[in-house]
Design a protein around this motif. Structure first.
Motif, short mmCIF file in Angstrom:
data_model
loop_
_atom_site.label_atom_id
_atom_site.label_comp_id
_atom_site.label_asym_id
_atom_site.label_seq_id
_atom_site.Cartn_x
_atom_site.Cartn_y
_atom_site.Cartn_z
N ARG A 179 -24.81 -89.31 11.76
CA ARG A 179 -24.10 -89.46 12.99
C ARG A 179 -24.62 -87.57 13.82
NH1 ARG A 179 -21.38 -93.43 15.68
NH2 ARG A 179 -21.94 -95.28 15.27
N ARG A 180 -23.73 -86.78 12.30
CA ARG A 180 -23.17 -85.55 12.51
C ARG A 180 -24.67 -84.54 12.35
NH1 ARG A 180 -19.36 -89.21 12.79
NH2 ARG A 180 -18.02 -89.07 14.51
N PHE A 181 -24.70 -84.62 10.76
CA PHE A 181 -24.83 -83.14 10.35
C PHE A 181 -26.38 -82.91 11.31
CE2 PHE A 181 -23.54 -84.68 6.39
CZ PHE A 181 -22.59 -83.79 5.86
N THR A 182 -26.47 -81.43 11.73
CA THR A 182 -26.91 -81.22 12.57
C THR A 182 -28.68 -80.93 11.58
OG1 THR A 182 -26.74 -78.75 12.07
CG2 THR A 182 -25.72 -79.21 14.29
N TYR A 183 -29.80 -80.28 12.07
CA TYR A 183 -30.85 -80.36 11.39
C TYR A 183 -31.34 -79.39 10.30
CZ TYR A 183 -31.87 -84.04 14.76
OH TYR A 183 -31.35 -85.04 15.92
N ASP A 184 -30.35 -78.17 11.07
CA ASP A 184 -30.35 -77.43 9.98
C ASP A 184 -29.26 -76.89 8.52
OD1 ASP A 184 -32.43 -75.28 11.37
OD2 ASP A 184 -30.84 -74.86 12.31
N GLN A 185 -28.70 -78.40 8.57
CA GLN A 185 -27.86 -78.45 8.08
C GLN A 185 -27.93 -79.33 6.55
OE1 GLN A 185 -23.85 -79.70 10.14
NE2 GLN A 185 -23.49 -77.95 9.57
N TYR A 186 -29.49 -79.21 6.87
CA TYR A 186 -29.95 -80.78 5.37
C TYR A 186 -29.30 -80.61 3.88
CZ TYR A 186 -33.74 -76.83 4.96
OH TYR A 186 -34.44 -75.45 4.85
N VAL A 187 -29.19 -79.05 3.60
CA VAL A 187 -29.36 -78.94 2.41
C VAL A 187 -27.36 -79.43 1.85
CG1 VAL A 187 -28.75 -77.32 0.84
CG2 VAL A 187 -30.67 -76.76 2.04
N TRP A 188 -26.27 -78.77 2.41
CA TRP A 188 -25.20 -79.13 2.27
C TRP A 188 -25.29 -80.31 3.13
CZ3 TRP A 188 -21.72 -76.26 0.67
CH2 TRP A 188 -19.96 -76.60 0.86
N ALA A 189 -26.23 -81.41 3.44
CA ALA A 189 -26.07 -82.80 3.45
C ALA A 189 -26.05 -83.34 2.05
CB ALA A 189 -26.82 -83.02 4.57
N ALA A 190 -27.70 -82.52 1.44
CA ALA A 190 -27.80 -83.21 0.42
C ALA A 190 -26.65 -82.51 -0.48
CB ALA A 190 -29.13 -81.72 -0.14
#
Length: 250
Positions: free
Chosen positions: A217-228
Protein backbone atom coordinates in the motif's frame (compact mmCIF):
# COMPACT_ATOMS: atom_id res chain seq x y z
CA UNK A 1 14.43 2.39 -12.04
CA UNK A 2 11.20 3.56 -10.52
CA UNK A 3 11.95 7.23 -9.98
CA UNK A 4 10.29 8.48 -13.14
CA UNK A 5 7.33 6.13 -12.69
CA UNK A 6 6.40 7.55 -9.32
CA UNK A 7 5.81 11.02 -10.73
CA UNK A 8 3.92 9.62 -13.67
CA UNK A 9 1.74 7.37 -11.59
CA UNK A 10 0.68 8.58 -8.19
CA UNK A 11 1.36 12.28 -8.06
CA UNK A 12 0.19 12.98 -11.58
CA UNK A 13 -3.11 11.23 -10.94
CA UNK A 14 -3.03 9.37 -14.24
CA UNK A 15 -2.87 5.89 -12.80
CA UNK A 16 -6.61 5.34 -12.65
CA UNK A 17 -6.90 5.42 -16.41
CA UNK A 18 -3.84 3.24 -16.83
CA UNK A 19 -5.26 0.64 -14.47
CA UNK A 20 -8.58 0.67 -16.29
CA UNK A 21 -7.05 0.25 -19.73
CA UNK A 22 -4.58 -2.49 -18.82
CA UNK A 23 -7.05 -4.56 -16.81
CA UNK A 24 -4.34 -5.58 -14.34
CA UNK A 25 -5.53 -7.12 -11.10
CA UNK A 26 -5.73 -4.57 -8.29
CA UNK A 27 -4.06 -5.40 -5.00
CA UNK A 28 -6.76 -3.80 -2.85
CA UNK A 29 -10.17 -2.15 -3.38
CA UNK A 30 -10.06 1.47 -4.52
CA UNK A 31 -6.46 1.28 -5.69
CA UNK A 32 -5.60 4.56 -7.43
CA UNK A 33 -2.14 3.79 -8.82
CA UNK A 34 -1.18 1.47 -11.64
CA UNK A 35 -1.34 -2.16 -10.46
CA UNK A 36 1.43 -3.11 -12.92
CA UNK A 37 3.86 -0.61 -11.43
CA UNK A 38 3.05 -1.72 -7.89
CA UNK A 39 3.47 -5.39 -8.84
CA UNK A 40 6.81 -4.52 -10.44
CA UNK A 41 7.91 -2.84 -7.21
CA UNK A 42 6.80 -5.85 -5.15
CA UNK A 43 8.72 -8.26 -7.39
CA UNK A 44 11.83 -6.09 -7.13
CA UNK A 45 11.62 -6.00 -3.33
CA UNK A 46 11.23 -9.75 -3.03
CA UNK A 47 14.10 -10.41 -5.44
CA UNK A 48 16.36 -8.24 -3.27
CA UNK A 49 15.07 -9.97 -0.14
CA UNK A 50 15.74 -13.41 -1.66
CA UNK A 51 19.31 -12.41 -2.53
CA UNK A 52 19.84 -11.11 1.01
CA UNK A 53 18.58 -14.35 2.55
CA UNK A 54 20.67 -16.42 0.14
CA UNK A 55 23.79 -14.43 1.03
CA UNK A 56 23.00 -14.85 4.74
CA UNK A 57 22.58 -18.61 4.34
CA UNK A 58 25.89 -18.92 2.45
CA UNK A 59 27.87 -16.79 4.92
CA UNK A 60 26.32 -18.56 7.92
CA UNK A 61 27.06 -21.97 6.41
CA UNK A 62 30.71 -21.03 5.87
CA UNK A 63 31.03 -19.77 9.44
CA UNK A 64 29.46 -22.97 10.81
CA UNK A 65 31.44 -25.38 8.61
CA UNK A 66 34.86 -23.72 8.96
CA UNK A 67 35.38 -24.27 12.68
CA UNK A 68 38.47 -22.07 12.70
CA UNK A 69 36.25 -18.99 12.27
CA UNK A 70 34.18 -19.31 15.49
CA UNK A 71 37.32 -20.58 17.26
CA UNK A 72 39.11 -17.37 16.28
CA UNK A 73 36.25 -15.19 17.48
CA UNK A 74 35.94 -16.93 20.85
CA UNK A 75 39.55 -17.62 21.83
CA UNK A 76 41.49 -14.49 20.80
CA UNK A 77 41.29 -10.88 21.90
CA UNK A 78 41.37 -9.74 18.27
CA UNK A 79 38.49 -12.09 17.47
CA UNK A 80 36.46 -10.82 20.41
CA UNK A 81 37.02 -7.22 19.35
CA UNK A 82 36.06 -8.07 15.77
CA UNK A 83 32.95 -9.87 17.01
CA UNK A 84 31.85 -6.80 18.98
CA UNK A 85 32.52 -4.64 15.91
CA UNK A 86 30.41 -6.95 13.71
CA UNK A 87 27.54 -6.68 16.18
CA UNK A 88 27.73 -2.88 16.16
CA UNK A 89 28.38 -2.54 12.42
CA UNK A 90 24.76 -3.12 11.25
CA UNK A 91 23.56 -0.27 13.47
CA UNK A 92 26.32 1.97 12.10
CA UNK A 93 25.46 1.14 8.48
CA UNK A 94 21.73 1.47 9.10
CA UNK A 95 22.00 5.23 9.67
CA UNK A 96 23.52 6.16 6.26
CA UNK A 97 21.38 3.47 4.64
CA UNK A 98 18.26 5.23 5.93
CA UNK A 99 19.37 8.59 4.50
CA UNK A 100 20.63 7.20 1.19
CA UNK A 101 18.18 4.36 0.57
CA UNK A 102 16.87 6.20 -2.51
CA UNK A 103 20.33 7.03 -3.93
CA UNK A 104 21.50 4.45 -6.47
CA UNK A 105 24.06 2.78 -6.35
CA UNK A 106 25.05 3.93 -2.84
CA UNK A 107 21.95 2.27 -1.42
CA UNK A 108 22.90 -1.12 -2.88
CA UNK A 109 26.50 -0.86 -1.61
CA UNK A 110 25.31 -0.03 1.90
CA UNK A 111 22.68 -2.77 1.64
CA UNK A 112 25.36 -5.33 0.77
CA UNK A 113 27.57 -4.25 3.67
CA UNK A 114 24.61 -4.34 6.05
CA UNK A 115 23.60 -7.83 4.89
CA UNK A 116 27.13 -9.23 5.24
CA UNK A 117 27.45 -7.84 8.78
CA UNK A 118 24.12 -9.38 9.81
CA UNK A 119 25.09 -12.65 8.12
CA UNK A 120 28.26 -12.99 10.16
CA UNK A 121 26.32 -12.42 13.37
CA UNK A 122 23.78 -15.06 12.36
CA UNK A 123 26.56 -17.46 11.39
CA UNK A 124 28.33 -17.07 14.74
CA UNK A 125 25.07 -17.67 16.57
CA UNK A 126 24.44 -20.82 14.52
CA UNK A 127 28.02 -22.01 15.13
CA UNK A 128 27.18 -22.59 18.79
CA UNK A 129 23.77 -24.12 18.16
CA UNK A 130 22.95 -27.73 17.35
CA UNK A 131 22.07 -28.61 13.76
CA UNK A 132 18.69 -29.94 14.88
CA UNK A 133 17.71 -26.57 16.38
CA UNK A 134 18.94 -24.69 13.31
CA UNK A 135 16.96 -26.95 10.97
CA UNK A 136 13.78 -26.71 13.06
CA UNK A 137 14.08 -22.92 13.22
CA UNK A 138 14.74 -22.59 9.49
CA UNK A 139 11.79 -24.80 8.52
CA UNK A 140 9.36 -23.05 10.85
CA UNK A 141 10.60 -19.61 9.77
CA UNK A 142 10.02 -20.52 6.12
CA UNK A 143 6.52 -21.81 6.82
CA UNK A 144 5.56 -18.78 8.93
CA UNK A 145 6.94 -16.22 6.45
CA UNK A 146 5.24 -17.81 3.44
CA UNK A 147 1.95 -18.26 5.30
CA UNK A 148 1.84 -14.73 6.71
CA UNK A 149 2.83 -13.21 3.36
CA UNK A 150 0.10 -15.11 1.54
CA UNK A 151 -2.44 -14.20 4.23
CA UNK A 152 -1.53 -10.51 4.10
CA UNK A 153 -1.88 -10.34 0.31
CA UNK A 154 -5.23 -12.16 0.59
CA UNK A 155 -6.52 -9.92 3.38
CA UNK A 156 -5.36 -6.65 1.78
CA UNK A 157 -7.01 -7.71 -1.47
CA UNK A 158 -10.26 -7.88 0.47
CA UNK A 159 -9.86 -4.40 1.94
CA UNK A 160 -7.93 -5.05 5.17
CA UNK A 161 -5.36 -2.47 6.27
CA UNK A 162 -2.88 -3.54 8.94
CA UNK A 163 -1.27 -0.13 9.48
CA UNK A 164 -2.98 0.06 12.90
CA UNK A 165 -0.50 -2.58 14.13
CA UNK A 166 2.39 -0.10 14.02
CA UNK A 167 2.05 1.50 17.50
CA UNK A 168 1.28 -1.84 19.18
CA UNK A 169 4.27 -3.57 17.58
CA UNK A 170 6.60 -0.72 18.48
CA UNK A 171 5.46 -0.78 22.11
CA UNK A 172 5.87 -4.57 22.18
CA UNK A 173 9.36 -4.25 20.75
CA UNK A 174 10.34 -1.82 23.52
CA UNK A 175 9.05 -4.25 26.15
CA UNK A 176 10.98 -7.06 24.45
CA UNK A 177 14.22 -5.05 24.51
CA UNK A 178 13.78 -4.26 28.21
CA UNK A 179 13.07 -7.93 28.89
CA UNK A 180 16.24 -8.90 27.02
CA UNK A 181 18.27 -6.37 29.03
CA UNK A 182 16.91 -7.79 32.29
CA UNK A 183 17.74 -11.29 31.07
CA UNK A 184 21.34 -10.22 30.39
CA UNK A 185 21.80 -8.50 33.75
CA UNK A 186 19.83 -11.03 35.82
CA UNK A 187 19.68 -14.39 34.02
CA UNK A 188 16.42 -16.12 34.86
CA UNK A 189 17.13 -19.51 33.31
CA UNK A 190 15.83 -21.46 30.34
CA UNK A 191 12.17 -20.78 31.09
CA UNK A 192 12.68 -17.05 30.65
CA UNK A 193 14.60 -17.72 27.44
CA UNK A 194 11.67 -19.73 26.13
CA UNK A 195 9.27 -16.93 27.08
CA UNK A 196 11.52 -14.38 25.37
CA UNK A 197 11.79 -16.52 22.22
CA UNK A 198 8.03 -17.06 22.08
CA UNK A 199 7.17 -13.38 22.58
CA UNK A 200 9.80 -12.27 20.05
CA UNK A 201 8.47 -14.76 17.50
CA UNK A 202 4.95 -13.35 17.85
CA UNK A 203 6.16 -9.74 17.61
CA UNK A 204 8.23 -10.26 14.48
CA UNK A 205 5.44 -12.30 12.91
CA UNK A 206 3.29 -9.22 13.40
CA UNK A 207 5.99 -7.08 11.82
CA UNK A 208 5.98 -9.34 8.76
CA UNK A 209 2.27 -8.64 8.29
CA UNK A 210 2.75 -4.92 8.99
CA UNK A 211 5.68 -4.45 6.59
CA UNK A 212 4.07 -6.58 3.87
CA UNK A 213 0.99 -4.38 4.14
CA UNK A 214 3.19 -1.29 3.72
CA UNK A 215 4.87 -2.81 0.67
CA UNK A 216 1.47 -3.37 -0.92
CA UNK A 217 0.00 0.00 0.00
CA UNK A 218 2.53 2.64 1.05
CA UNK A 219 6.19 2.23 0.08
CA UNK A 220 7.02 4.46 -2.88
CA UNK A 221 8.85 3.26 -5.96
CA UNK A 222 12.19 4.68 -4.79
CA UNK A 223 12.01 2.99 -1.39
CA UNK A 224 12.57 -0.58 -2.56
CA UNK A 225 15.84 -0.94 -0.61
CA UNK A 226 14.34 0.21 2.69
CA UNK A 227 11.33 -2.05 2.16
CA UNK A 228 13.65 -5.02 1.57
CA UNK A 229 15.65 -4.14 4.70
CA UNK A 230 12.47 -4.02 6.78
CA UNK A 231 11.32 -7.46 5.67
CA UNK A 232 14.84 -8.89 5.91
CA UNK A 233 15.14 -7.82 9.55
CA UNK A 234 11.71 -9.29 10.28
CA UNK A 235 12.70 -12.67 8.83
CA UNK A 236 16.13 -12.78 10.48
CA UNK A 237 14.78 -11.76 13.87
CA UNK A 238 12.00 -14.34 13.59
CA UNK A 239 14.59 -17.02 12.83
CA UNK A 240 16.81 -15.99 15.76
CA UNK A 241 13.79 -15.85 18.08
CA UNK A 242 12.69 -19.34 17.14
CA UNK A 243 16.25 -20.56 17.55
CA UNK A 244 16.35 -19.07 21.07
CA UNK A 245 13.07 -20.82 21.86
CA UNK A 246 14.13 -24.23 20.52
CA UNK A 247 17.61 -24.00 22.00
CA UNK A 248 16.20 -23.36 25.47
CA UNK A 249 13.75 -26.24 25.05
CA UNK A 250 16.34 -28.65 23.64
Amino acid sequence: MFGYQKGLDVEAGTSGGAAATTGARQLYPGMQESPELRWALIRKIYVILSLQLLLTAVVAAVVVKVRAIPHFFTTTNAGLGLYIFLIILPFIVLCPLYFYHEKHPVNLILLGLFTVAISFSVGLTCAFTSGKVILESAILTTVVVLSLTAYTFWAVNRGKDFSFLGPFLFASLIVLLVFALIQILFPLGKLSQMIYGGLASLIFSGYIIYDTNNIIRRFTYDQYVWAAVSLYLDVINLFLSLMTLFRAAD
